[in-house]
Enzyme design. Structure first.
Site, PDB file in Angstrom:
ATOM      1  N   TRP A  90       0.899  -1.151   0.000  1.00 13.93           N
ATOM      2  CA  TRP A  90       0.000   0.000   0.000  1.00 13.93           C
ATOM      3  C   TRP A  90       0.938   1.202   0.000  1.00 13.93           C
ATOM      4  O   TRP A  90       1.589   1.484   0.997  1.00 13.93           O
ATOM      5  CB  TRP A  90      -0.886  -0.011   1.257  1.00 13.93           C
ATOM      6  N   ASN A 116       6.946  -2.611   6.408  1.00 20.61           N
ATOM      7  CA  ASN A 116       5.608  -2.056   6.600  1.00 20.61           C
ATOM      8  C   ASN A 116       5.765  -0.899   7.566  1.00 20.61           C
ATOM      9  O   ASN A 116       6.263  -1.087   8.674  1.00 20.61           O
ATOM     10  CB  ASN A 116       4.689  -3.141   7.184  1.00 20.61           C
ATOM     11  N   LYS A 489     -20.246   3.295   3.895  1.00 16.20           N
ATOM     12  CA  LYS A 489     -20.242   2.002   3.194  1.00 16.20           C
ATOM     13  C   LYS A 489     -20.448   2.230   1.708  1.00 16.20           C
ATOM     14  O   LYS A 489     -19.734   1.685   0.882  1.00 16.20           O
ATOM     15  CB  LYS A 489     -21.391   1.145   3.737  1.00 16.20           C
TER      16      LYS A 489
HETATM   17  C1  F6R Z   1     -14.681   1.222   6.676  1.00 10.04           C
HETATM   18  C2  F6R Z   1     -13.587   0.696   7.450  1.00 10.04           C
HETATM   19  C3  F6R Z   1     -12.677   1.651   8.126  1.00 10.04           C
HETATM   20  C4  F6R Z   1     -12.240   1.071   9.487  1.00 10.04           C
HETATM   21  C5  F6R Z   1     -11.181   1.979  10.131  1.00 10.04           C
HETATM   22  C6  F6R Z   1     -10.802   1.503  11.516  1.00 10.04           C
HETATM   23  O1  F6R Z   1     -15.490   0.214   6.168  1.00 10.04           O
HETATM   24  O2  F6R Z   1     -13.397  -0.485   7.522  1.00 10.04           O
HETATM   25  O3  F6R Z   1     -13.254   2.903   8.275  1.00 10.04           O
HETATM   26  O4  F6R Z   1     -13.357   0.970  10.309  1.00 10.04           O
HETATM   27  O5  F6R Z   1     -10.042   2.019   9.315  1.00 10.04           O
HETATM   28  O6  F6R Z   1     -10.345   0.189  11.483  1.00 10.04           O
HETATM   29  P1  F6R Z   1     -10.298  -0.730  12.777  1.00 10.04           P
HETATM   30  O7  F6R Z   1     -11.695  -1.049  13.152  1.00 10.04           O
HETATM   31  O8  F6R Z   1      -9.518  -1.918  12.332  1.00 10.04           O
HETATM   32  O9  F6R Z   1      -9.602   0.077  13.831  1.00 10.04           O
END
Ligand code: F6R
Length: 606
Positions: A90, A116, A489
């Site tokens: 990425w 990374n 979404k």
């Molecule tokens: C949207 C999505 C992101 C994650 C955000 C936080 O669908 O997946 O907005 O919610 O990057 O990620 P976590 O929950 O892994 O901290």
């Protein structure tokens, strides 16, 4: 961000194993990919890894774009090796090109490196290395690492392990680094900030940025902690990066099953994960009681509670503030985690921070938690991934139990967070049984929503929305959190600009954008917000807007309608039509819903 996978062991097809491993990690980054294997002169027959004859060379394959379905066209398909490393990128420093993709090599092609993270002080180090005669082939910050290792290993005759420690400690930033070279049978890796997990199999060892990549091979894992370094050879050796001393590796067992990490009969992970939601809610309702009661007791005692999370997880935090207010009459604050650093001056040792996170690795969450820890505040981690950074930072911990989430757009982890917040808010009000009843009714309603005839109606609305450039989503009260999550979404997988806002805010500005044919999705549960949100819908319609209603009752103001039963809270069931709309919009637009452009699942850089 970026997926890392390494293999050393008794099987002769390291490149294939690494390729398959990278496929399971591709959700972490899919701009480009690359694999480096150590090609030995003679492949050992014995099971003892230390007997690999290695006077070899490093072979590299790098390509731009997503991983192909099979490794057939690669030169690797015919090369035998028992040791190698791979990466899905990425991009941060340098465009998406083959030279910028990992692995990166030193000047002599004897050391290969994956990375990374972001090296904050790479400019100065790179200039110095260039002055010393090193030749760079990429625009990345990563490439300084193989050249630094080259200085230590080839010029100063250090072991790869010692060279890694010397190199790593020169770098600023949060990084995970993996290296192999031509003349030792080992993978050496170090980390602070970015995740690295060692998989311990029979006669084989794995290294990955996520346990989902290791699951097909073994459930026995070692979660590397920050400032640790590992050498994988005939066994796992763990060391402190600070003083180089040996540490005892703790082997843990992952509870996830391999079936949970594969697509099975579904065309995409996103659809599979939407379909898993009823079972996840049912499990939370039926088996989380003791843990929820324990956490509710801690919340009751805290003086100041704060939910933090990013993106979808932040929307769950916002939903939590409504639930805690409405159900528990308990005050909590929330902020997007990336803003919490600027808002936390008032934290004390009596404060409680509740981070919500699927990956447990989001750097925007980790940073404010580090600050909160320094102030002595308590952390109650609610995360999906066992052993993740945020999980380990918790003084109290709860796993979401959603299983591995592979689609980049979060669905089932969001639903699990809301189910847990519902349980917590009812537990605070000493009405946990009511929460369980509500959640079990929710299971039935979601089960109905994801099947026919509901699906046909949702697909019809998706077809109508697919030609639009802008969509607005409004809700009031708890449905405001749902509006934000629904809009996120849709925008992230369909690339249609979608804006969620509280219905009452519309006339303070955004209504200026409503024109003939502008679609607006209106969340109209049959609760105290109903009449006011229908008025807002009527105002939009009067300006030519087209109204898609999500509610239990059809209102005359709706042009299209998706029926969702009222079950006391629009926070959980009402999200599901948005997940499906987003999915079908992506499919109609021939986009890959599992891998939206520019996004990565686990956001470990700022
Ligand atoms: C949207 C999505 C992101 C994650 C955000 C936080 O669908 O997946 O907005 O919610 O990057 O990620 P976590 O929950 O892994 O901290």
């Amino acid at each position: 961000m970026c997926g890392i996978f390494g293999y050393i062991g008794s099987k002769p097809n390291a490149s294939q194993i690494i390729f398959e491993g990278l496929k399971t990690l591709e959700y972490r980054g899919y701009d480009s990919w690359g694999i480096a294997i150590q090609k030995q002169e003679s492949i050992r027959q014995a099971q003892d890894v230390s007997r690999i004859k290695n006077k070899g060379r490093i072979e590299i394959e790098k390509q731009v774009g997503k991983l192909p379905a099979k490794l057939f066209n690669s030169k690797f398909s015919t090369l035998n090796s028992q040791l190698g490393i791979g990466h899905t990128r990425w991009a941060t420093h340098g465009g998406v090109t083959v030279p910028n993709s990992h692995p990166h090599l030193d000047c002599t092609d004897q050391i290969a490196v994956l990375h990374n993270g972001i090296i904050e002080n790479y400019h100065g180090i790179k200039e110095k290395l260039i002055q010393d005669g090193h030749k760079f082939k990429s625009e990345t910050d990563t490439e300084i690492i193989p050249h630094l290792l080259e200085n230590y290993v080839l010029n100063k005759k250090m072991s790869l392990l010692d060279a890694m420690r010397k190199t790593f400690n020169q770098l600023n930033g949060l990084n995970a680094i993996v290296a192999i070279n031509t003349n030792s049978s080992e993978i050496v890796a170090a980390k602070n900030g970015s995740p690295l997990i060692v998989g311990v199999g029979k006669d084989e060892l794995f290294l990955a940025s996520d346990s989902a990549g290791i699951l097909p091979h073994t459930k026995k894992v070692i979660f590397m902690k920050d400032n640790e370094m590992v050498r994988l050879g005939s066994s796992v050796e763990l060391f402190s990066l600070l003083d180089g001393k040996a540490l005892k590796p703790e082997i843990e067992t992952v509870s996830w099953d391999i079936e949970q990490a594969v697509r099975g009969k579904y065309k995409h992970f996103m659809l599979k994960e939407i379909n898993e939601q009823p079972l996840i809610i049912e499990t939370i309702a039926k088996s989380y009681t003791n843990k929820i009661v324990e956490l509710a007791t801690i919340i009751k005692k805290a003086k100041g509670t704060f939910f933090i999370g990013s993106g979808t997880a932040f929307h769950a935090c916002l939903a939590g503030t409504y639930l805690f207010s409405n159900i528990a009459k308990h005050h909590v604050n929330t902020a997007p985690a990336s803003e919490f650093n600027y808002l936390e001056d008032f934290l004390t040792p009596n404060s409680l921070i509740i981070p919500l996170s699927q990956s447990g690795e989001t750097i925007d969450v980790v940073e404010p938690l580090n600050h909160a820890k320094k102030k002595g505040s308590t952390i109650m981690s609610i995360v999906n991934v066992l052993g993740s950074t945020i999980y380990r930072m918790g003084d109290h911990k709860l796993l979401l139990g959603a299983g591995p989430e592979k689609a980049v757009a979060s669905t089932k982890a969001y639903i699990a967070k809301i189910a847990i917040l519902i349980m917590l808010s009812y537990a605070l009000a000493d009405k946990l049984d009511e929460a369980k009843r509500l959640l079990l009714q929710t299971v039935k309603e979601i089960d109905r929503l994801i099947k026919q005839p509901s699906l046909t109606q949702i697909k019809k609305v998706a077809k109508f929305l697919s030609s639009k450039e802008h969509i607005y989503v409004i809700g009031r009260g708890g449905a405001y959190a749902t509006a934000l999550e629904g809009a996120l979404k849709i925008k992230e997988v369909s690339y249609i600009h979608t804006e969620g806002l509280p219905g009452g805010e519309l006339k303070h500005g955004t209504i200026a954008l409503i024109d003939k044919g502008t679609p607006c999705i209106v969340l109209a549960p049959n609760d105290e917000t109903h009449d006011a949100i229908i008025s807002n819908a009527t105002e939009i319609k009067a300006r030519g807007g087209v109204i898609v209603g999500i509610s239990s009752k059809k209102s005359p103001v709706f042009d299209q309608w998706i029926e969702v039963k009222d079950l006391g809270s629009p926070l959980i069931t009402h999200v599901v039509p948005f997940q499906l709309l987003a999915y079908y919009l992506a499919v109609i637009k021939k986009l890959d819903p599992d891998k939206p452009r520019n996004l990565a699942k686990s956001v470990t850089v700022k």
